[in-house]
Scaffold this active site. Structure first.
Site, PDB file in Angstrom:
ATOM      1  N   ASN A 110       0.864  -1.105  -0.067  1.00 27.16           N
ATOM      2  CA  ASN A 110       0.023   0.102  -0.050  1.00 27.16           C
ATOM      3  C   ASN A 110       0.832   1.231  -0.017  1.00 27.16           C
ATOM      4  O   ASN A 110       1.950   1.262   0.600  1.00 27.16           O
ATOM      5  CB  ASN A 110      -1.205   0.088   1.157  1.00 27.16           C
ATOM      6  CG  ASN A 110      -0.466   0.739   2.484  1.00 27.16           C
ATOM      7  OD1 ASN A 110      -0.340   1.958   2.490  1.00 27.16           O
ATOM      8  ND2 ASN A 110       0.064  -0.018   3.217  1.00 27.16           N
ATOM      9  N   PHE A 114      -1.833   7.941   4.136  1.00 24.84           N
ATOM     10  CA  PHE A 114      -2.362   8.646   5.376  1.00 24.84           C
ATOM     11  C   PHE A 114      -3.934   9.437   4.761  1.00 24.84           C
ATOM     12  O   PHE A 114      -4.308  10.550   5.300  1.00 24.84           O
ATOM     13  CB  PHE A 114      -1.769   9.972   6.125  1.00 24.84           C
ATOM     14  CG  PHE A 114      -0.649   9.354   6.846  1.00 24.84           C
ATOM     15  CD1 PHE A 114      -0.474   8.093   7.281  1.00 24.84           C
ATOM     16  CD2 PHE A 114       0.221  10.313   7.697  1.00 24.84           C
ATOM     17  CE1 PHE A 114       0.652   7.628   8.318  1.00 24.84           C
ATOM     18  CE2 PHE A 114       1.346   9.832   8.566  1.00 24.84           C
ATOM     19  CZ  PHE A 114       1.393   8.319   8.772  1.00 24.84           C
ATOM     20  N   SER A 176       5.601   5.088   8.610  1.00 23.05           N
ATOM     21  CA  SER A 176       5.016   5.017   7.263  1.00 23.05           C
ATOM     22  C   SER A 176       5.852   5.370   6.331  1.00 23.05           C
ATOM     23  O   SER A 176       6.480   6.395   6.053  1.00 23.05           O
ATOM     24  CB  SER A 176       3.545   5.626   7.124  1.00 23.05           C
ATOM     25  OG  SER A 176       2.339   4.986   7.738  1.00 23.05           O
ATOM     26  N   ASN A 178       4.987   6.125   3.291  1.00 21.42           N
ATOM     27  CA  ASN A 178       4.145   6.798   2.091  1.00 21.42           C
ATOM     28  C   ASN A 178       4.080   8.127   2.493  1.00 21.42           C
ATOM     29  O   ASN A 178       3.393   8.832   1.697  1.00 21.42           O
ATOM     30  CB  ASN A 178       2.925   6.140   1.940  1.00 21.42           C
ATOM     31  CG  ASN A 178       3.082   4.521   1.726  1.00 21.42           C
ATOM     32  OD1 ASN A 178       3.925   4.333   0.956  1.00 21.42           O
ATOM     33  ND2 ASN A 178       2.449   3.831   2.389  1.00 21.42           N
ATOM     34  N   THR A 179       4.664   8.795   3.524  1.00 22.81           N
ATOM     35  CA  THR A 179       4.548  10.222   3.671  1.00 22.81           C
ATOM     36  C   THR A 179       5.906  10.814   3.546  1.00 22.81           C
ATOM     37  O   THR A 179       6.759  10.224   4.421  1.00 22.81           O
ATOM     38  CB  THR A 179       4.153  10.544   4.903  1.00 22.81           C
ATOM     39  OG1 THR A 179       2.620  10.247   4.924  1.00 22.81           O
ATOM     40  CG2 THR A 179       4.032  12.267   5.303  1.00 22.81           C
ATOM     41  N   LYS A 214       5.712   4.011  16.889  1.00 22.25           N
ATOM     42  CA  LYS A 214       5.837   2.708  15.930  1.00 22.25           C
ATOM     43  C   LYS A 214       6.859   3.180  15.022  1.00 22.25           C
ATOM     44  O   LYS A 214       7.041   4.126  14.541  1.00 22.25           O
ATOM     45  CB  LYS A 214       4.215   2.886  15.292  1.00 22.25           C
ATOM     46  CG  LYS A 214       4.261   1.621  14.457  1.00 22.25           C
ATOM     47  CD  LYS A 214       2.754   1.451  13.848  1.00 22.25           C
ATOM     48  CE  LYS A 214       2.549   0.347  12.750  1.00 22.25           C
ATOM     49  NZ  LYS A 214       1.201   0.092  12.402  1.00 22.25           N
ATOM     50  N   ASN A 243       6.080  -1.287  11.506  1.00 19.79           N
ATOM     51  CA  ASN A 243       5.114  -1.128  10.182  1.00 19.79           C
ATOM     52  C   ASN A 243       5.485  -1.853   9.013  1.00 19.79           C
ATOM     53  O   ASN A 243       6.354  -2.625   9.233  1.00 19.79           O
ATOM     54  CB  ASN A 243       5.403   0.568  10.087  1.00 19.79           C
ATOM     55  CG  ASN A 243       4.229   1.308   9.596  1.00 19.79           C
ATOM     56  OD1 ASN A 243       3.476   0.820   8.584  1.00 19.79           O
ATOM     57  ND2 ASN A 243       3.759   2.784  10.210  1.00 19.79           N
TER      58      ASN A 243
HETATM   59  C1  LIG Z   1      -3.798  -0.836   3.796  1.00 19.27           C
HETATM   60  C2  LIG Z   1      -2.776  -0.583   4.965  1.00 19.27           C
HETATM   61  C3  LIG Z   1      -2.921   0.551   5.547  1.00 19.27           C
HETATM   62  C4  LIG Z   1      -2.255   0.955   6.637  1.00 19.27           C
HETATM   63  N1  LIG Z   1      -2.239   2.167   7.185  1.00 19.27           N
HETATM   64  C5  LIG Z   1      -1.688   2.358   8.375  1.00 19.27           C
HETATM   65  C6  LIG Z   1      -1.666   3.513   9.197  1.00 19.27           C
HETATM   66  O1  LIG Z   1      -2.358   4.477   8.641  1.00 19.27           O
HETATM   67  N2  LIG Z   1      -0.807   3.623  10.202  1.00 19.27           N
HETATM   68  C7  LIG Z   1       0.058   2.980  10.711  1.00 19.27           C
HETATM   69  O2  LIG Z   1       0.888   2.919  11.680  1.00 19.27           O
HETATM   70  N3  LIG Z   1       0.153   1.634  10.085  1.00 19.27           N
HETATM   71  C8  LIG Z   1      -0.503   1.155   8.868  1.00 19.27           C
HETATM   72  N4  LIG Z   1      -0.628   0.144   8.306  1.00 19.27           N
HETATM   73  C9  LIG Z   1       0.605  -0.844   8.766  1.00 19.27           C
HETATM   74  C10 LIG Z   1      -0.269  -1.849   9.720  1.00 19.27           C
HETATM   75  O3  LIG Z   1      -0.621  -1.217  10.718  1.00 19.27           O
HETATM   76  C11 LIG Z   1       0.995  -2.979  10.064  1.00 19.27           C
HETATM   77  O4  LIG Z   1       1.834  -2.259  10.877  1.00 19.27           O
HETATM   78  C12 LIG Z   1       1.332  -3.646   9.044  1.00 19.27           C
HETATM   79  O5  LIG Z   1       0.683  -3.782   7.975  1.00 19.27           O
HETATM   80  C13 LIG Z   1       2.170  -5.020   9.274  1.00 19.27           C
HETATM   81  O6  LIG Z   1       1.078  -5.953   9.754  1.00 19.27           O
HETATM   82  P1  LIG Z   1       0.447  -6.928   8.894  1.00 19.27           P
HETATM   83  O7  LIG Z   1       1.407  -7.750   8.162  1.00 19.27           O
HETATM   84  O8  LIG Z   1      -0.207  -7.841   9.926  1.00 19.27           O
HETATM   85  O9  LIG Z   1      -0.514  -6.375   7.885  1.00 19.27           O
HETATM   86  C14 LIG Z   1      -1.193  -0.063   7.014  1.00 19.27           C
HETATM   87  C15 LIG Z   1      -1.213  -1.316   6.669  1.00 19.27           C
HETATM   88  C16 LIG Z   1      -1.806  -1.498   5.581  1.00 19.27           C
HETATM   89  C17 LIG Z   1      -2.021  -3.079   4.806  1.00 19.27           C
END
Ligand SMILES: Cc1cc2nc3c(=O)[nH]c(=O)nc-3n(C[C@H](O)[C@H](O)[C@H](O)COP(=O)(O)O)c2cc1C
Length: 353
Positions: A110, A114, A176, A178-179, A214, A243
């Site tokens: 992704n 934000f 993140s 993406n910022t 985080k 993350n």
């Molecule tokens: C579509 C998507 C959006 C996410 N948005 C955020 C976010 O806004 N803030 C954040 O701290 N992590 C965000 N994450 C990261 C997740 O919180 C997590 O740290 C990461 O996906 C690893 O966990 P997973 O493998 O179980 O998905 C996002 C992940 C995904 C897949």
């Protein structure tokens, strides 16, 4: 009822990923998706920061960015739910497409950037639920800064001040991918300044929930050591590890691997668990850790706990496994704890470190 996701998944996954997500949130809001799981096995109970978690399995940030359905998600059986990331002002995020499924790998990439409705909307919803919801589990909020912010630290200050009275814990997201520039806030001097502002904001807020940071799974050993030193010095209450990754482990479909953004899900499990273990070695028990990245089974959750996590979170596996996954993970985790002779989750935390 819950296993209906097995039948529904081909339909859900025939939709573009963001459309599927919007419909899922709508269905949760309408009560169409309901858990009603049995009470949690007492072996799964965790006491942390003065809060009792009925189980250590949380929903990671990013699923409920706008705090639309935290209680519906808790009803699926999660022990806690983290809403956000939320920025002070609403923002639309990056151009679409920006979310990609890698079903063969149980992964997502992704670069949402934000996208969220902003602090006013999120704080309004969290305040409303406090009026009427009988809390069934903990709700945390993850705060970020606007992409065009002239003063990122001031954005975090606003988020903390506004949300502190409304949640059970707060997370500062500096990881993140993406910022642009966000991850630079993990560098020692920048992080020290940011945490000073953040801790100041919490101390003057109407409530003082635990404050966590985080971090990314892509840090070098020195960066990680610096972060832990600064976090301990600042008096932070915990770290969320981790993350998504900007790395691309081998075995991903080439066309999708080239998409910019953060990779999550199964291919992140090894890297994020190694980062967690390294963090646990550095903290030596001084900071509680939340392990996240690639969890898709009770065994995965158990591996994170043994590597130092007191709580764990997941997101991507829910996209592939549906709501029944939460109960399956809890059952398997309880069985693994028992098989190894642990009386509770806390006894297993960090045994491999
Ligand atoms: C579509 C998507 C959006 C996410 N948005 C955020 C976010 O806004 N803030 C954040 O701290 N992590 C965000 N994450 C990261 C997740 O919180 C997590 O740290 C990461 O996906 C690893 O966990 P997973 O493998 O179980 O998905 C996002 C992940 C995904 C897949």
């Amino acid at each position: 009822m819950i296993d209906a996701y097995r039948l529904l998944r081909p339909i859900v996954h025939a939709l573009p990923p963001e459309t599927a997500h919007r419909w899922t949130v709508k269905a949760l809001r309408s009560g169409m998706i309901r858990g009603g799981p049995p009470p949690d096995d007492p072996i799964l109970q965790v006491g942390l920061w003065g809060t009792r978690f009925a189980n250590p399995i949380g929903l990671a940030a990013g699923f409920d960015k706008n705090a639309e359905v935290p209680d519906a998600l808790l009803r699926l059986g999660f022990g806690f739910v983290e809403v956000g990331s939320v920025t002070p002002r609403p923002q639309s995020g990056n151009p679409q497409p920006r979310l990609f499924r890698l079903p063969g790998q149980g992964a997502l990439i992704n670069r949402l950037g934000f996208n969220n409705e902003g602090l006013d909307a999120v704080a309004g919803r969290l305040a409303a639920r406090r009026q009427c919801a009988v809390p069934r589990g903990a709700v945390g909020a993850n705060v970020g800064c606007n992409r065009d912010s002239a003063d990122p630290a001031a954005d975090y200050r606003l988020g903390i001040a506004r949300l502190a009275p409304l949640v059970d814990y707060l997370v500062i997201n500096v990881s993140s991918p993406n910022t642009p520039g966000l991850r630079l806030l993990q560098q020692q001097a920048a992080l020290r300044d940011l945490l000073r502002v953040a801790m100041g904001a919490r101390s003057t807020a109407d409530a003082s929930p635990p404050l966590l940071v985080k971090i990314a799974p892509d840090l070098g050993p020195q960066d990680l050591e610096d972060i832990v030193a600064v976090a301990v010095e600042a008096g932070i209450d915990g770290l969320v590890v981790s993350n998504t990754t900007v790395s691309r482990p081998p075995g991903l479909p080439q066309r999708l691997a080239q998409e910019a953004g953060g990779l999550s899900g199964r291919p992140l499990m090894a890297l994020s668990t190694e980062t967690l273990r390294a963090t646990a070695r550095l903290t030596g028990g001084r900071l509680p850790l939340v392990g996240v990245g690639g969890i898709a089974s009770g065994r995965d959750a158990y591996a994170k706990i043994r590597a130092g996590a007191t709580l764990v979170q997941l997101y991507t596996a829910l996209v592939y496994g549906g709501p029944a996954l939460v109960g399956a993970i809890k059952r398997e985790l309880a069985a693994l704890l028992r098989a190894d002779g642990f009386a509770n989750v806390m006894d297993a935390v960090g045994v491999e470190v």
